[in-house]
Structures are given as C-alpha cells and as structure tokens.
Design a protein around this motif. Structure first.
Motif, mmCIF file in Angstrom:
data_model
loop_
_atom_site.group_PDB
_atom_site.id
_atom_site.type_symbol
_atom_site.label_atom_id
_atom_site.label_comp_id
_atom_site.label_asym_id
_atom_site.label_seq_id
_atom_site.Cartn_x
_atom_site.Cartn_y
_atom_site.Cartn_z
ATOM 1 N N LEU A 282 35.602 15.208 65.602
ATOM 2 C CA LEU A 282 34.016 14.960 65.960
ATOM 3 C C LEU A 282 33.602 16.039 67.281
ATOM 4 C CD1 LEU A 282 32.906 11.167 65.355
ATOM 5 C CD2 LEU A 282 33.232 13.255 63.799
ATOM 6 N N LEU B 88 40.108 24.220 55.607
ATOM 7 C CA LEU B 88 41.750 23.051 55.621
ATOM 8 C C LEU B 88 40.956 21.699 55.497
ATOM 9 C CD1 LEU B 88 44.122 22.544 56.064
ATOM 10 C CD2 LEU B 88 44.222 23.030 58.503
ATOM 11 N N PHE C 160 44.815 14.915 61.038
ATOM 12 C CA PHE C 160 45.798 15.527 61.569
ATOM 13 C C PHE C 160 46.579 14.507 63.165
ATOM 14 C CE2 PHE C 160 45.109 19.122 59.012
ATOM 15 C CZ PHE C 160 43.850 19.596 58.411
ATOM 16 N N ARG D 231 30.414 10.682 60.315
ATOM 17 C CA ARG D 231 30.873 10.035 59.266
ATOM 18 C C ARG D 231 32.554 10.304 59.302
ATOM 19 N NH1 ARG D 231 26.126 8.990 58.662
ATOM 20 N NH2 ARG D 231 25.716 11.152 57.806
HETATM 21 N N1 SAM Z 1 42.482 9.307 59.212
HETATM 22 C C1 SAM Z 1 41.693 9.695 59.679
HETATM 23 C C2 SAM Z 1 40.620 9.084 60.878
HETATM 24 O O1 SAM Z 1 39.960 7.905 60.931
HETATM 25 O O2 SAM Z 1 39.949 9.820 62.115
HETATM 26 C C3 SAM Z 1 40.890 10.290 58.644
HETATM 27 C C4 SAM Z 1 41.042 12.009 58.304
HETATM 28 S S1 SAM Z 1 39.548 11.707 56.854
HETATM 29 C C5 SAM Z 1 40.531 10.455 55.883
HETATM 30 C C6 SAM Z 1 40.767 13.538 55.682
HETATM 31 C C7 SAM Z 1 39.990 14.373 56.178
HETATM 32 O O3 SAM Z 1 39.193 14.668 56.249
HETATM 33 C C8 SAM Z 1 40.554 14.729 57.540
HETATM 34 O O4 SAM Z 1 41.744 15.182 58.077
HETATM 35 C C9 SAM Z 1 39.166 16.080 57.757
HETATM 36 O O5 SAM Z 1 40.059 17.359 57.569
HETATM 37 C C10 SAM Z 1 38.268 15.908 56.508
HETATM 38 N N2 SAM Z 1 36.973 14.815 57.015
HETATM 39 C C11 SAM Z 1 36.894 13.356 57.045
HETATM 40 N N3 SAM Z 1 35.917 13.039 58.364
HETATM 41 C C12 SAM Z 1 35.202 14.413 58.886
HETATM 42 C C13 SAM Z 1 34.096 14.985 59.579
HETATM 43 N N4 SAM Z 1 33.491 14.095 59.736
HETATM 44 N N5 SAM Z 1 34.111 16.280 60.110
HETATM 45 C C14 SAM Z 1 35.251 17.024 59.368
HETATM 46 N N6 SAM Z 1 35.889 16.983 58.302
HETATM 47 C C15 SAM Z 1 36.206 15.740 57.690
#
Ligand code: SAM
Length: 245
Positions: A173, A193, A200, A222
C-alpha cells in the motif's frame, strides 16, 4: 461480425496464401474434424500471428489430417500494445486463469517469475502455451503472446531492459495510484509484475523500489488475489495506455 468470419478459429503456424491448399497439423485436424465435427465445405477462420486472419474452407478431411483452402483475408494483421506480464506462478487453476486473462487483456509477452515465496515447483511452460493458444483463438487475437522460460526475480532485474518501465504491483500500500502512474508513463514500453500468494519479501520490495526502471504501484486499499491483481492492473493499463483508449 460478417458471415465471412467463421465462428471457429484456429492458429496455424505457417504461411497463409490465398488460393493455396492448407494442410493442417494433427492437433488442428483433430480439433476441426473430431471435436468440432466440421465437414467438407465448412468454413474456418485461420490466423498465423503474422499475416492477419483468413477465411478458409475444408477441402478434405481424414481422421489424421484436414486440408483446407485459403479463400480470402478477412482481417489484416494488427499487433497488441507493447505490454508484458511478469507473474509468480500460483496454484494450477489460478495460473490457468492468469494466462487466459493476460491473453484476453492483450499482453504481448508473458514471463513467469520465481520469487522467494513462489510455491510452484515445476513451471509448466507447454501448459501455459496451450492455454494461451486456446485463449487467443477464442478472443479473436491475431497472434499468440510469447511465453518465456521462468526466471528468478533477481536475475530478471539485473538484466532488465532500461527503456522498459516495470510497474511493480506493491501490496504494501506504499505504491502510487495506478491510474496516475500509467498516465504519467504513457507511451513507453511497459511491464506489470504481480507477486505470489505470499507476496514479495521486504528485501524483494527494497530491490524493486531501488531499481531505476521500476515504479511501485498500488491497486487500492484491499489485498487482491494474484489473479485479481493481474486482471485489474492490465485492465487499467489498457484503458489508459493500451488499445482500449
Ligand atoms: N500475502 C500478501 C499480503 O497478505 O500482503 C498478498 C499477496 S497478493 C495475494 C499477490 C500479489 O498481488 C501481490 O504480491 C501484489 O503483486 C498484488 N497485489 C495484491 N493486492 C494489491 C494491492 N492492493 N496493490 C498492489 N498490488 C497488489
């Protein structure tokens, strides 16, 4: 869609020359004769990723091979915008979804990326290619995106082409507003990406943020599933800098 553009479409890797016979490969022959049960005289649209789309007619058909005739060009070739998708493979069905949506949303190249928290052992490139072919045939693309062999994130960043913007979807965020970033960086070769289910690592995020070609981007408040983030980011990019304009 005029009746000249047949509903059934296939990708053929090879020349499409009007007035010539087109011997189809085993996979396409099986699909047309045994799955779609096309008969002699039926039409099929064929594209080859280079010359556009052609109306073809089944000339003869055996169990093993279908031969069509190339009648006319129904669409000139038009490429997709220069956007790549880099994603960390997730569970099989979700990765299938990512490949299919990336193709429908017009990516030019797909690069599977191995990050610290990527859970998939074996990256099945042939499976991805089969998914991409099917999605390209269904969504009326005129070519199929390249799918590259998997790479580790560190290695990818060390060889990253300087002129290409890498929009890192930053789930912490701290990223910039996605619409604003895409508007500011319009007109440049781009890549998106998206990380794995586990996200990450802090170290990966630092490496990404320090990279001169990388922009850290937020997709709102979210936490999205990887497959949702892929579809969302690509949709915004296509609307602002792609072929949805
Ligand atoms: N395990 C992480 C957490 O709980 O913070 C969530 C990872 S999410 C399931 C998988 C990927 O979706 C992230 O690595 C990111 O690249 C992208 N992503 C999910 N939500 C995002 C958001 N609000 N803004 C930017 N990227 C997002």
């Amino acid at each position: 869609m005029t009746e000249e553009i047949a509903k059934i479409r296939i990708f053929h890797s090879g020349d499409l020359i009007i007035g010539t016979e087109l011997p189809l490969n085993e996979e396409n022959s099986h699909y047309l004769s045994n799955v779609m049960r096309l008969q002699i005289g039926d039409n099929v649209s064929v594209f080859n990723g280079v010359d556009g789309e052609f109306l073809c007619r089944i000339k003869n058909s055996s169990k093993k091979q279908v031969i069509a005739e190339v009648l006319k060009q129904t669409q000139p070739f038009k490429d997709v915008p220069d956007i790549w998708l880099l994603f960390a493979p997730v569970k099989k069905d979700k990765t299938d979804f990512i490949i299919e949506k990336a193709v429908e949303l017009g990516v030019k190249k797909i690069l599977p990326i191995i990050t610290a928290r990527t859970i998939v052992e074996k990256v099945k490139i042939e499976r991805y290619q089969a998914q991409a072919k099917e999605a390209a045939e269904q969504c009326r693309r005129l070519e199929i995106p390249d799918i590259l062999p998997e790479q580790k994130l560190e290695k990818l960043l060390s060889n990253w082409p300087q002129e290409r913007r890498l929009f890192f979807m930053d789930e912490s965020l701290q990223g910039k507003n996605v619409a604003q970033v895409f508007a500011e960086e319009k007109g440049k070769p781009s890549a998106i990406l998206v990380g794995p289910e586990g996200g990450f690592t802090t170290e990966e995020m630092q490496n990404l943020r320090q990279h001169p070609s990388v922009c850290s981007v937020s997709l709102g408040p979210r936490i999205l599933r990887a497959e949702t983030a892929v579809a969302a980011a690509l949709s915004v990019w296509q609307a602002i800098d792609g072929d949805w304009k």
